[in-house]
Every structure is written in structure tokens, then in C-alpha cells.
Design a protein around this motif. Structure first.
Motif, PDB file in Angstrom:
ATOM      1  N   PRO A  50      31.288 -24.085   6.162  1.00 29.61           N
ATOM      2  CA  PRO A  50      31.205 -23.794   4.648  1.00 29.61           C
ATOM      3  C   PRO A  50      31.499 -24.970   3.867  1.00 29.61           C
ATOM      4  CG  PRO A  50      33.307 -23.053   5.601  1.00 29.61           C
ATOM      5  CD  PRO A  50      32.572 -23.625   6.783  1.00 29.61           C
ATOM      6  N   VAL A  51      30.661 -25.123   2.821  1.00 26.72           N
ATOM      7  CA  VAL A  51      30.655 -26.165   1.830  1.00 26.72           C
ATOM      8  C   VAL A  51      30.701 -25.910   0.336  1.00 26.72           C
ATOM      9  CG1 VAL A  51      29.563 -28.028   3.569  1.00 26.72           C
ATOM     10  CG2 VAL A  51      28.214 -26.508   1.989  1.00 26.72           C
ATOM     11  N   VAL A  52      30.836 -26.696  -0.517  1.00 23.66           N
ATOM     12  CA  VAL A  52      30.851 -26.572  -1.781  1.00 23.66           C
ATOM     13  C   VAL A  52      29.744 -27.776  -2.246  1.00 23.66           C
ATOM     14  CG1 VAL A  52      32.060 -26.485  -4.161  1.00 23.66           C
ATOM     15  CG2 VAL A  52      32.904 -25.573  -2.049  1.00 23.66           C
ATOM     16  N   ALA A  66      29.337 -22.397  -3.659  1.00 22.02           N
ATOM     17  CA  ALA A  66      29.704 -22.237  -2.297  1.00 22.02           C
ATOM     18  C   ALA A  66      28.572 -22.162  -1.684  1.00 22.02           C
ATOM     19  CB  ALA A  66      30.619 -21.288  -2.264  1.00 22.02           C
ATOM     20  N   GLY A  67      28.635 -22.541  -0.280  1.00 24.98           N
ATOM     21  CA  GLY A  67      27.556 -22.478   0.576  1.00 24.98           C
ATOM     22  C   GLY A  67      27.592 -22.619   2.084  1.00 24.98           C
ATOM     23  N   ARG A  83      22.505 -22.880   2.789  1.00 25.03           N
ATOM     24  CA  ARG A  83      22.288 -21.624   2.160  1.00 25.03           C
ATOM     25  C   ARG A  83      23.344 -21.380   0.993  1.00 25.03           C
ATOM     26  NH1 ARG A  83      19.070 -17.635   2.734  1.00 25.03           N
ATOM     27  NH2 ARG A  83      18.853 -18.212   5.182  1.00 25.03           N
ATOM     28  N   ILE A  84      22.939 -21.266  -0.028  1.00 20.06           N
ATOM     29  CA  ILE A  84      23.803 -21.442  -1.183  1.00 20.06           C
ATOM     30  C   ILE A  84      24.041 -19.703  -1.545  1.00 20.06           C
ATOM     31  CG2 ILE A  84      24.187 -21.934  -3.685  1.00 20.06           C
ATOM     32  CD1 ILE A  84      24.097 -24.271  -1.943  1.00 20.06           C
ATOM     33  N   ALA A  96      23.082 -13.846  -4.722  1.00 23.53           N
ATOM     34  CA  ALA A  96      21.959 -13.998  -3.937  1.00 23.53           C
ATOM     35  C   ALA A  96      21.819 -15.230  -3.216  1.00 23.53           C
ATOM     36  CB  ALA A  96      20.716 -13.803  -4.721  1.00 23.53           C
ATOM     37  N   GLY A  97      21.606 -15.110  -2.038  1.00 34.55           N
ATOM     38  CA  GLY A  97      21.620 -16.443  -1.270  1.00 34.55           C
ATOM     39  C   GLY A  97      20.234 -17.246  -1.320  1.00 34.55           C
ATOM     40  N   ARG A  98      20.453 -18.565  -1.509  1.00 35.60           N
ATOM     41  CA  ARG A  98      19.183 -19.209  -1.387  1.00 35.60           C
ATOM     42  C   ARG A  98      19.253 -20.431  -0.382  1.00 35.60           C
ATOM     43  NH1 ARG A  98      16.523 -21.937  -7.142  1.00 35.60           N
ATOM     44  NH2 ARG A  98      14.772 -22.991  -6.045  1.00 35.60           N
ATOM     45  N   ARG A  99      18.146 -20.726   0.203  1.00 35.66           N
ATOM     46  CA  ARG A  99      18.310 -21.888   1.045  1.00 35.66           C
ATOM     47  C   ARG A  99      17.559 -23.108   0.244  1.00 35.66           C
ATOM     48  NH1 ARG A  99      16.614 -22.181   7.260  1.00 35.66           N
ATOM     49  NH2 ARG A  99      16.213 -24.233   7.639  1.00 35.66           N
ATOM     50  N   MET A 100      18.295 -24.316   0.660  1.00 36.79           N
ATOM     51  CA  MET A 100      17.973 -25.480  -0.230  1.00 36.79           C
ATOM     52  C   MET A 100      18.265 -26.610   0.655  1.00 36.79           C
ATOM     53  SD  MET A 100      19.518 -24.780  -3.795  1.00 36.79           S
ATOM     54  CE  MET A 100      18.623 -25.859  -4.674  1.00 36.79           C
TER      55      MET A 100
END
Length: 112
Positions: A50-52, A66-67, A83-84, A96-100
């Protein structure tokens, strides 16, 4: 021409060769080779961590989001897939999740 010559004279008076600087640095009791080690080392986040997001300048709306790291393997530009979850991106519904792909230096490990 006179201004140019004056500028060159000032540069030549203040110029010190790298060898001179190195010897002065060593004489002061310090050395290039005896520098203290940095206190913390940077590491690339691993998959599932987990990251910010932090420090984004071009996309400041992502700061604080957060992601979770999807792939810890850097791409050709050194970015990792994340994934955010906490999306604050305009047009994205809340949650909603978004892959970046984000530079690892912009990711801070999260406690949860």
C-alpha cells in the motif's frame, strides 16, 4: 570587447582547477572517499504494497491518493504500475480504482 575582456579576467582570477579544489578539500580534514553514509536508502515498492501518492507537480490532484502497487517491476521509464483507490481525478467516481504508472520516488509507503 572591453566588457568581454573584463569578464574573462574576473573568471581567470577566481578559477581553481579541480586538482586544487580536491587538495584543499583533503587538507581541511574531510575527504571525498570518507563521506558519511546517508541515513536512509530509497527502495522500489513491491507488488501489493500500500502506498500514498506524494510530490506530483503536473498532477497535483493525485497527491494524497491511496493506492496499491500492481507491479513493482519498473517500465522503460522507471515507473511502476499502481492502482489508485482514493481517486480525486476529475470525472472519476469516488472509490473507483484507476491503474497508473508512477515514478517510485512519488510513492510513500502507507501504514494500511
Amino acid at each position: 570587447d572591453t566588457i568581454w575582456r573584463g569578464a574573462i579576467e574576473v573568471e581567470l582570477r577566481t578559477y581553481k582547477s579541480p586538482a586544487t579544489l580536491r587538495s584543499q578539500f583533503d587538507q581541511s580534514g574531510r575527504s571525498f572517499h570518507n563521506r558519511p553514509e546517508p541515513e536512509a536508502y530509497y527502495r522500489v515498492p513491491v507488488q501489493g504494497e500500500p502506498v500514498v501518492v506524494s510530490g506530483m507537480q503536473r498532477r497535483p490532484e493525485l497527491n494524497g491518493a491511496a493506492g496499491e502497487v500492481v507491479s513493482g517491476e519498473p517500465d522503460e521509464f522507471g515507473r511502476v504500475a499502481v492502482r489508485i483507490f482514493d481517486s480525486t481525478v476529475p470525472g472519476q467516481p469516488a472509490g473507483a480504482g484507476r491503474r497508473m504508472r508512477i515514478a517510485p520516488s512519488r510513492l510513500v509507503p502507507s501504514a494500511s
